[in-house]
Design an enzyme around this catalytic site. Structure first.
Site, short mmCIF file in Angstrom:
data_model
loop_
_atom_site.label_atom_id
_atom_site.label_comp_id
_atom_site.label_asym_id
_atom_site.label_seq_id
_atom_site.Cartn_x
_atom_site.Cartn_y
_atom_site.Cartn_z
N GLY A 33 -5.33 36.20 70.64
CA GLY A 33 -6.42 35.09 71.76
C GLY A 33 -5.89 35.03 73.04
O GLY A 33 -5.06 35.46 73.47
N ASN A 34 -6.54 34.01 73.68
CA ASN A 34 -6.12 33.67 75.02
C ASN A 34 -6.32 32.15 75.23
O ASN A 34 -6.90 31.38 74.35
CB ASN A 34 -6.71 34.36 76.20
N ARG A 35 -5.86 31.46 76.37
CA ARG A 35 -5.96 30.17 76.57
C ARG A 35 -7.30 29.54 77.13
O ARG A 35 -7.43 28.23 77.41
CB ARG A 35 -4.91 29.60 77.55
N SER A 36 -8.27 30.47 77.23
CA SER A 36 -9.57 29.87 77.77
C SER A 36 -10.17 28.72 77.00
O SER A 36 -10.12 28.82 75.97
CB SER A 36 -10.60 31.11 77.84
N ALA A 106 -13.43 34.72 78.79
CA ALA A 106 -12.08 35.49 78.86
C ALA A 106 -12.12 36.49 77.52
O ALA A 106 -12.14 36.21 76.51
CB ALA A 106 -10.97 34.71 78.69
#
Ligand code: CTP
Ligand code: CA
Length: 234
Positions: A33-36, A106
């Site tokens: 995943g990512n921090r968006s 993102a």
């Protein structure tokens, strides 16, 4: 007083906005995943709806509470997705009837090539995750652009200076084929969880046509101003 009259300069427009971060599964309990946080896309959806547009907000994973206001707005329809593949399907669908498309999400550039259907276990050793490239959703939307449709991309970049940011933005704007590219600077400490944002708005050639800083809602207003200016008959 004029200040109290709501601006409805986006009335009659259908808008599709994606937001949040995709999650690409590794096994039934893990993901890439990512921090968006999804805040900037939610702010774009709310601002457009406030200006009269009919909005489809395709939301991947967002922070708690980010969709609360949008979920009760009569002109915002929320579609929840998780993976890049799901986001692609939902945005392709929404874009088919949209006048303006904004890809704020993102999207993971890669997914795990062979998702394990059982939990990876330590006793099996350190996993070697083979990745494969996800489709570039924005590129697909640009390729399928309807006549008169305006397409907006977003790019979060790490850069050591404003000049490097502008340079990276220019090259990405030219490469992407979008009408507008909204560029912001991110780092370990800035850009994601923060309620504030600072962006550069570039046209298709990569030239700056706007700049905004402040709350993500203020940034959203500047983005829609740039979209409205681009679409205005001249
Ligand atoms: N995007 C997309 N599909 C992907 C990756 C990105 O639609 N698989 C969209 C994003 O939503 C954003 C724009 O493309 O609007 C730019 O994303 P960005 O990650 O900055 O560009 P990339 O082409 O993926 O380049 P890189 O990550 O290498 O900088
Ligand atoms: Ca990327």
């Amino acid at each position: 007083s004029p200040g109290l009259v709501p601006r409805v300069d986006l009335a009659d427009l259908r808008v599709a906005v994606s937001t949040g971060g995709t999650r690409e599964p590794i096994d039934p309990v893990r993901y890439l995943g990512n921090r968006s946080s999804g805040r900037q896309g939610a702010a774009l959806a709310l601002d457009a709806a406030g200006r009269g547009a009919e909005v489809t907000l395709v939301a991947a994973h967002v922070d708690d509470g980010v969709l609360t206001e949008a979920s009760t707005h009569p002109r915002v329809q929320i579609v929840r997705v998780s993976t890049a593949a799901e986001l692609e399907a939902a945005m392709t669908d929404a874009a088919a009837t949209a006048d303006v498309v904004a890809m704020v999400a993102a999207v993971a550039d890669y997914r795990v090539a062979a998702v394990s259907h059982t939990k990876l276990r330590k006793e099996d050793g350190v996993p070697r995750l083979e990745l494969t490239t996800n489709p570039d959703i924005l590129a697909g939307l640009v390729a399928a652009r309807r006549p008169g449709q305006t397409i907006v991309g977003f790019a979060a970049e790490t850069a050591d200076s404003d000049a490097e940011l502008a340079d990276r933005g220019r090259r990405k704007a030219q490469r992407k084929g979008v009408d507008l590219l909204v560029v912001n600077r991110v780092g370990w400490e800035s850009g994601f969880e923060s309620p504030d944002n600072r962006v550069l708005i570039l046209d298709a050639a990569g030239d700056a046509v706007g700049e905004a800083s402040g709350t993500k809602r203020a940034v959203a207003t500047a983005v829609w101003d740039a979209v409205a200016a681009l679409r205005a008959p001249h």
